[in-house]
Design a protein around this motif. Structure first.
Motif, mmCIF file in Angstrom:
data_model
loop_
_atom_site.group_PDB
_atom_site.id
_atom_site.type_symbol
_atom_site.label_atom_id
_atom_site.label_comp_id
_atom_site.label_asym_id
_atom_site.label_seq_id
_atom_site.Cartn_x
_atom_site.Cartn_y
_atom_site.Cartn_z
ATOM 1 N N TYR A 4 16.868 3.556 2.783
ATOM 2 C CA TYR A 4 15.783 2.843 3.461
ATOM 3 C C TYR A 4 15.289 3.597 4.689
ATOM 4 C CZ TYR A 4 17.908 -0.849 0.660
ATOM 5 O OH TYR A 4 18.436 -1.578 -0.367
ATOM 6 N N GLU A 5 14.045 3.285 5.034
ATOM 7 C CA GLU A 5 13.433 3.885 6.205
ATOM 8 C C GLU A 5 13.059 2.724 7.131
ATOM 9 O OE1 GLU A 5 10.466 6.744 4.782
ATOM 10 O OE2 GLU A 5 9.201 5.988 6.404
ATOM 11 N N ILE A 22 11.412 0.193 4.605
ATOM 12 C CA ILE A 22 10.800 0.598 3.338
ATOM 13 C C ILE A 22 11.877 1.204 2.458
ATOM 14 C CG2 ILE A 22 9.304 2.378 2.314
ATOM 15 C CD1 ILE A 22 7.152 1.586 4.206
ATOM 16 N N ARG A 23 11.906 0.735 1.204
ATOM 17 C CA ARG A 23 12.852 1.309 0.254
ATOM 18 C C ARG A 23 12.254 2.618 -0.247
ATOM 19 N NH1 ARG A 23 14.574 -2.854 -4.143
ATOM 20 N NH2 ARG A 23 12.502 -2.456 -4.953
ATOM 21 N N LYS A 24 12.981 3.703 0.008
ATOM 22 C CA LYS A 24 12.415 5.035 -0.266
ATOM 23 C C LYS A 24 12.069 5.236 -1.742
ATOM 24 C CE LYS A 24 14.665 7.369 3.611
ATOM 25 N NZ LYS A 24 15.887 8.144 3.952
ATOM 26 N N SER A 25 12.916 4.700 -2.641
ATOM 27 C CA SER A 25 12.722 4.962 -4.075
ATOM 28 C C SER A 25 11.347 4.534 -4.582
ATOM 29 C CB SER A 25 13.823 4.282 -4.882
ATOM 30 O OG SER A 25 13.763 2.885 -4.671
ATOM 31 N N ASP A 26 10.844 3.384 -4.108
ATOM 32 C CA ASP A 26 9.556 2.914 -4.627
ATOM 33 C C ASP A 26 8.590 2.483 -3.518
ATOM 34 O OD1 ASP A 26 10.898 0.704 -3.796
ATOM 35 O OD2 ASP A 26 10.723 -0.411 -5.663
ATOM 36 N N ARG A 27 8.910 2.798 -2.291
ATOM 37 C CA ARG A 27 8.072 2.460 -1.127
ATOM 38 C C ARG A 27 7.862 0.957 -0.956
ATOM 39 N NH1 ARG A 27 8.831 6.247 2.002
ATOM 40 N NH2 ARG A 27 7.049 5.710 3.294
ATOM 41 N N LYS A 28 8.763 0.152 -1.469
ATOM 42 C CA LYS A 28 8.624 -1.295 -1.320
ATOM 43 C C LYS A 28 8.956 -1.732 0.106
ATOM 44 C CE LYS A 28 10.067 -5.691 -3.407
ATOM 45 N NZ LYS A 28 8.715 -6.216 -3.653
ATOM 46 N N GLU A 29 8.104 -2.603 0.654
ATOM 47 C CA GLU A 29 8.338 -3.141 2.000
ATOM 48 C C GLU A 29 9.373 -4.248 1.923
ATOM 49 O OE1 GLU A 29 4.442 -4.530 3.187
ATOM 50 O OE2 GLU A 29 4.165 -2.721 4.397
#
Ligand code: ADP
Ligand code: MG
Length: 273
Positions: A4-5, A22-29
């Motif tokens: 995560y970011e 933000i979950r790095k794998s799919d850019r989900k907030e």
């Protein structure tokens, strides 16, 4: 944690900060809630683990979705990764309405209450043991970008098994605390119905149903029951629902199944399907 970011801080909770990530794998907030377990006793820690396990199992469109947990042993912190609710919490929205002296329209209120009832139904009727939320209040109800309601913060709920219909509690939000909690400290799933009634009142009136300077004064008023009406622009059907949910005797207070049979609610559920 490197999955995560961190984007930034959203707010401060009672156990630590809440941040947008933000979950790095799919850019989900998403968001995570930091819980500092450093000062907790062994008993509290195992309670925390149990609670996180409840969260994991609750999957309902009107319940804040749990995604992951990260344990940071070095710093004695747990991060709970959850759904990001872009609309913030209902408490802030009520405050905003209060300031601008603007009421919610009745249709919005029915929608909020209908979705909240569906969330409660899935907790109270859970096959693996019912879950009582125990802390229903505006600050624990979140809204997504489409104004859908999400019940959150199950921090204080407990799984209730068959032989413990009642449990003792010293927690609870005083304003929404039920008569039975004031009388003998006992609560059951009907106490969630009482607090939902208080919440419904507050959404309409933009102020809680009971005001008091001390807990003792509040207890007296709560045990006497609701004396005030919701603002007169609202229908008597809405008033009747508030009155039913705020029935002082919990044996006569409707269960969530009974409330969902209210035609005004069941009609909306059908329309939304
Ligand atoms: P606690 O109840 O543990 O004290 P809160 O749940 O009130 O903490 O969270 C603190 C802040 O973070 C509040 O302003 C709340 O609106 C915000 N918040 C908490 N969870 C979410 C979420 N899932 N999505 C968006 N905002 C959230
Ligand atoms: Mg909270």
């Amino acid at each position: 944690m490197d999955k995560y970011e961190v984007i930034g801080k959203i707010g401060k909770g009672s156990f630590g900060e809440v941040s947008k990530i933000i979950r790095k794998s799919d850019r989900k907030e998403l968001v995570w809630k930091e819980i500092n377990y450093g000062g907790m006793s062994e008993k509290e820690k195992s309670q925390l683990v149990a609670e996180v396990n409840i969260l994991r199992e609750l999957r309902h469109p009107n319940i804040v979705r749990y995604y992951d947990r990260i344990v940071d042993k070095k710093n004695a912190k747990i991060y709970i990764v959850m759904e990001f609710c872009a609309g913030g919490d209902l408490g802030s929205l009520i405050k905003k309405k209060q300031k601008s002296r603007e009421n919610f329209n009745e249709d919005t209120i029915w929608k909020i209450i209908m979705q909240l009832c569906l969330a409660l139904m899935s907790c109270h009727q859970r096959e693996k043991g019912k879950i009582i939320h125990r802390d229903i209040k505006p600050g624990n109800i979140f809204l997504d970008e489409n104004f859908n309601v999400k019940l959150g913060d199950f921090g204080l709920s407990r799984i209730m098994n068959e032989d413990s219909i009642y449990a003792y509690t010293h927690v609870g939000t005083p304003y929404y605390m039920s008569p039975e909690q004031f009388s003998d400290g006992k609560y059951n799933e009907k106490s969630d119905i009482w607090s939902t009634g208080c919440l419904l009142f507050e959404i309409c009136a933009l102020t809680p149903p009971f005001h008091a300077r001390t807990q003792a004064e509040l207890a007296l008023k709560v045990k006497e029951g609701l004396k005030e009406r919701i603002p007169k622009q609202y229908s008597s059907d809405l008033q009747l629902l508030v009155n039913a949910m705020m029935t002082v005797d919990y044996n006569r207070r409707p269960s969530i199944e009974e409330i969902l049979r209210n035609p005004f609610i069941s009609l909306r559920i059908k329309e939304n399907q």
